[in-house]
Design a protein around this motif. Structure first.
Motif, mmCIF file in Angstrom:
data_model
loop_
_atom_site.group_PDB
_atom_site.id
_atom_site.type_symbol
_atom_site.label_atom_id
_atom_site.label_comp_id
_atom_site.label_asym_id
_atom_site.label_seq_id
_atom_site.Cartn_x
_atom_site.Cartn_y
_atom_site.Cartn_z
ATOM 1 N N THR A 229 0.795 -1.224 0.000
ATOM 2 C CA THR A 229 0.000 0.000 0.000
ATOM 3 C C THR A 229 0.829 1.278 0.000
ATOM 4 N N GLY A 230 2.126 1.146 0.174
ATOM 5 C CA GLY A 230 2.967 2.344 0.164
ATOM 6 C C GLY A 230 3.151 2.997 1.520
ATOM 7 N N SER A 231 2.457 2.481 2.556
ATOM 8 C CA SER A 231 2.630 3.085 3.886
ATOM 9 C C SER A 231 3.025 2.016 4.896
ATOM 10 N N PRO A 232 4.201 2.161 5.518
ATOM 11 C CA PRO A 232 4.648 1.166 6.505
ATOM 12 C C PRO A 232 3.850 1.266 7.792
ATOM 13 N N ALA A 233 3.866 0.197 8.589
ATOM 14 C CA ALA A 233 3.164 0.170 9.874
ATOM 15 C C ALA A 233 4.059 -0.487 10.915
ATOM 16 N N SER A 234 3.856 -0.116 12.177
ATOM 17 C CA SER A 234 4.631 -0.700 13.269
ATOM 18 C C SER A 234 3.834 -1.813 13.938
ATOM 19 N N THR A 235 4.279 -3.043 13.745
ATOM 20 C CA THR A 235 3.562 -4.192 14.318
ATOM 21 C C THR A 235 3.496 -4.112 15.833
ATOM 22 N N SER A 236 4.644 -3.871 16.482
ATOM 23 C CA SER A 236 4.666 -3.917 17.947
ATOM 24 C C SER A 236 3.763 -2.844 18.544
ATOM 25 N N THR A 237 3.690 -1.670 17.910
ATOM 26 C CA THR A 237 2.824 -0.595 18.402
ATOM 27 C C THR A 237 1.360 -0.988 18.287
ATOM 28 N N LEU A 238 0.973 -1.565 17.134
ATOM 29 C CA LEU A 238 -0.419 -1.970 16.932
ATOM 30 C C LEU A 238 -0.816 -3.100 17.880
ATOM 31 N N ASN A 292 -13.958 -6.758 12.851
ATOM 32 C CA ASN A 292 -14.678 -6.654 14.118
ATOM 33 C C ASN A 292 -13.726 -6.273 15.252
ATOM 34 N N LEU A 293 -12.539 -6.892 15.263
ATOM 35 C CA LEU A 293 -11.519 -6.537 16.253
ATOM 36 C C LEU A 293 -11.167 -5.054 16.150
ATOM 37 N N SER A 294 -11.001 -4.587 14.926
ATOM 38 C CA SER A 294 -10.680 -3.185 14.682
ATOM 39 C C SER A 294 -11.765 -2.274 15.242
ATOM 40 N N SER A 295 -13.010 -2.700 15.073
ATOM 41 C CA SER A 295 -14.154 -1.900 15.514
ATOM 42 C C SER A 295 -14.184 -1.758 17.041
ATOM 43 N N PHE A 296 -14.036 -2.879 17.774
ATOM 44 C CA PHE A 296 -14.162 -2.752 19.230
ATOM 45 C C PHE A 296 -12.863 -2.341 19.930
ATOM 46 N N SER A 297 -11.727 -2.405 19.209
ATOM 47 C CA SER A 297 -10.457 -1.969 19.819
ATOM 48 C C SER A 297 -10.087 -0.551 19.406
ATOM 49 N N ASP A 298 -10.806 -0.039 18.383
ATOM 50 C CA ASP A 298 -10.526 1.305 17.855
ATOM 51 C C ASP A 298 -9.094 1.418 17.314
ATOM 52 N N VAL A 299 -8.606 0.319 16.743
ATOM 53 C CA VAL A 299 -7.290 0.303 16.098
ATOM 54 C C VAL A 299 -7.504 0.092 14.600
ATOM 55 N N THR A 300 -6.926 0.951 13.777
ATOM 56 C CA THR A 300 -7.079 0.819 12.328
ATOM 57 C C THR A 300 -6.222 -0.328 11.820
ATOM 58 N N ILE A 301 -6.871 -1.406 11.388
ATOM 59 C CA ILE A 301 -6.153 -2.555 10.835
ATOM 60 C C ILE A 301 -6.220 -2.518 9.303
ATOM 61 N N GLU A 302 -7.436 -2.364 8.766
ATOM 62 C CA GLU A 302 -7.602 -2.315 7.308
ATOM 63 C C GLU A 302 -7.765 -0.859 6.878
ATOM 64 N N LYS A 321 -7.187 -10.072 2.111
ATOM 65 C CA LYS A 321 -7.236 -9.471 3.442
ATOM 66 C C LYS A 321 -5.918 -8.755 3.727
ATOM 67 N N THR A 322 -5.914 -8.058 4.840
ATOM 68 C CA THR A 322 -4.658 -7.484 5.314
ATOM 69 C C THR A 322 -3.704 -8.610 5.707
ATOM 70 N N SER A 323 -2.415 -8.273 5.795
ATOM 71 C CA SER A 323 -1.432 -9.251 6.257
ATOM 72 C C SER A 323 -0.711 -8.683 7.457
ATOM 73 N N GLY A 324 -0.589 -9.496 8.509
ATOM 74 C CA GLY A 324 0.102 -9.026 9.701
ATOM 75 C C GLY A 324 -0.770 -8.065 10.489
ATOM 76 N N ALA A 325 -0.127 -7.089 11.117
ATOM 77 C CA ALA A 325 -0.857 -6.178 11.998
ATOM 78 C C ALA A 325 -1.746 -5.209 11.236
ATOM 79 N N GLY A 326 -1.533 -5.087 9.922
ATOM 80 C CA GLY A 326 -2.316 -4.129 9.149
ATOM 81 C C GLY A 326 -1.847 -2.714 9.433
#
Length: 369
Positions: A229-238, A292-302, A321-326
């Motif tokens: 997607t062109g944008s990196p993400a931090s797994t440990s932070t998510l 659903n996890l994203s919805s109730f945790s308020d963490v952007t995965i997808e 689907k997303t791969s990893g922490a998203g």
């Protein structure tokens, strides 16, 4: 193993990885995920030295570090460096070498990674795990330590966990065993406790609670596609963010865990049956669980770009689907190998999704288990 004049030169490599399904749940003890190793590598070379040692990476040229021995300790000229995983891998492997009465030596250690692009883009292919595994493998050979894949996994898992402190260590398993794997995570709290009481030879001999790694054979007609997607993400932070909601949303979180386990078990059965449709159905179901996890945790995965990538793939019959922490990084698509994908890739390009032309990397076992 190469000989450069009379100087010992050893090279080892470890592949990168992507999660196919089971993310987030796999950080809980004994929960499963499916992970795949890819044909992009971290390469570690070790060359014996007489006067001093060095650690050099093509990716961190300005941060090369030099060191000497003081007894068995490594003494550094420069402590402010980006080599935490490498140093932890060296420390653990050398502890093991000393426990087997090996004399510690001086060497130049070089790292070269294909897991990030030349202009520094991070693809989320598990470079910290791969560099840890490659370093452990190279030093085990350098010190001629009697190890098999299970022992390399355990040494690298200890080294990685002592730096990161969270995560499932599934990316370590993918880098060690290669191919497609079903990975059940072990009890990391148990490991932290045992490290205080047991030496490394004892710890490597034990069965680790919850740990199970099964190599899977992919159906012949299964094609794995990867979009970045062109944008990196931090797994440990998510992962940290999601862990904060466990107590607050306990019922929903436990439901997510139970459904994820069943989903991955059905997907493993799909591999056993060489049935692409089962695998695709469970990838789609896992995507819904993560939403659903994203919805109730308020963490952007997808992210919106990952959603677009998945929607395009689905119109061509792919399960995506997303791969990893998203939160960015890569998405994966499982699709029938016969599908004409020309239009799909054109649509990806229009939406700024880069296809990563990677294939599954299988590792032959070098030591009989």
């Amino acid at each position: 193993m190469l000989s450069k004049g009379h100087v010992l030169l050893i090279t080892a490599q470890a592949p990168g990885k992507l999660y196919i399904a089971g993310e987030y749940a796999v950080v809980e003890n004994g929960f499963p995920a499916i992970i795949v190793a890819l044909n992009q590598f971290v390469t570690c070379s070790v060359e014996e030295s007489k006067d001093f040692g060095s650690i050099v990476s093509r990716q961190y040229n300005e941060n090369s570090i030099y060191w000497r021995r003081q007894g068995d300790e490594m003494v550094f000229d420069n402590r402010d460096n980006p080599f935490h995983y490498i140093l932890s891998a060296i420390k653990i492997t050398e502890q093991y070498a000393r426990s087997l009465d090996r004399d510690l030596r001086l060497y130049h250690l070089k790292i070269d990674s294909q897991l990030d692009s030349d202009d520094g883009k991070k693809y989320g292919l598990g470079s910290s795990a791969a560099v840890t595994v490659a370093t452990v493998k190279a030093l085990c050979e350098f010190y001629q330590l009697p190890v098999n894949q299970n022992m390399i996994f355990k040494l690298a898992a200890i080294a990685h966990f002592e730096v990161q402190g969270n995560g499932s260590l599934g990316d370590i398993a993918a880098s060690v065993y290669g191919g497609w794997i079903a990975y059940h995570s072990f009890d990391r709290q148990w490991l932290a406790q045992q490290r205080q009481y047991l030496n490394l030879p004892q710890l490597l001999e034990l069965d680790w609670p919850g740990l199970n790694i099964e190599q899977l054979n992919a159906p012949a007609n299964l094609e794995l596609l990867i979009g970045w997607t062109g944008s990196p993400a931090s797994t440990s932070t998510l992962v940290d963010k999601v862990s904060l909601v466990k107590a607050r949303e306990q019922l929903e979180y436990q439901t997510f865990l139970a459904e994820s386990r069943k989903c991955i078990q059905r997907m493993i059965e799909g591999f056993h049956q060489a049935n692409v449709k089962i695998i695709q159905n469970e990838i789609r179901y896992n995507r819904e669980l993560l939403k659903n996890l994203s919805s109730f945790s308020d963490v952007t995965i997808e992210t919106p770009v990952l959603t677009k990538m998945c929607e395009i793939a689905e119109t061509f019959g792919g399960a995506a689907k997303t791969s990893g922490a998203g939160g960015g990084d890569c998405g994966i698509v499982a699709i029938d190998r016969q599908t004409d994908l020309t239009d799909m890739f054109e649509q990806w390009t229009k939406n700024k999704i880069e296809r990563l032309r990677l294939t599954v990397h299988v590792i032959k076992q070098s030591v009989t288990e």
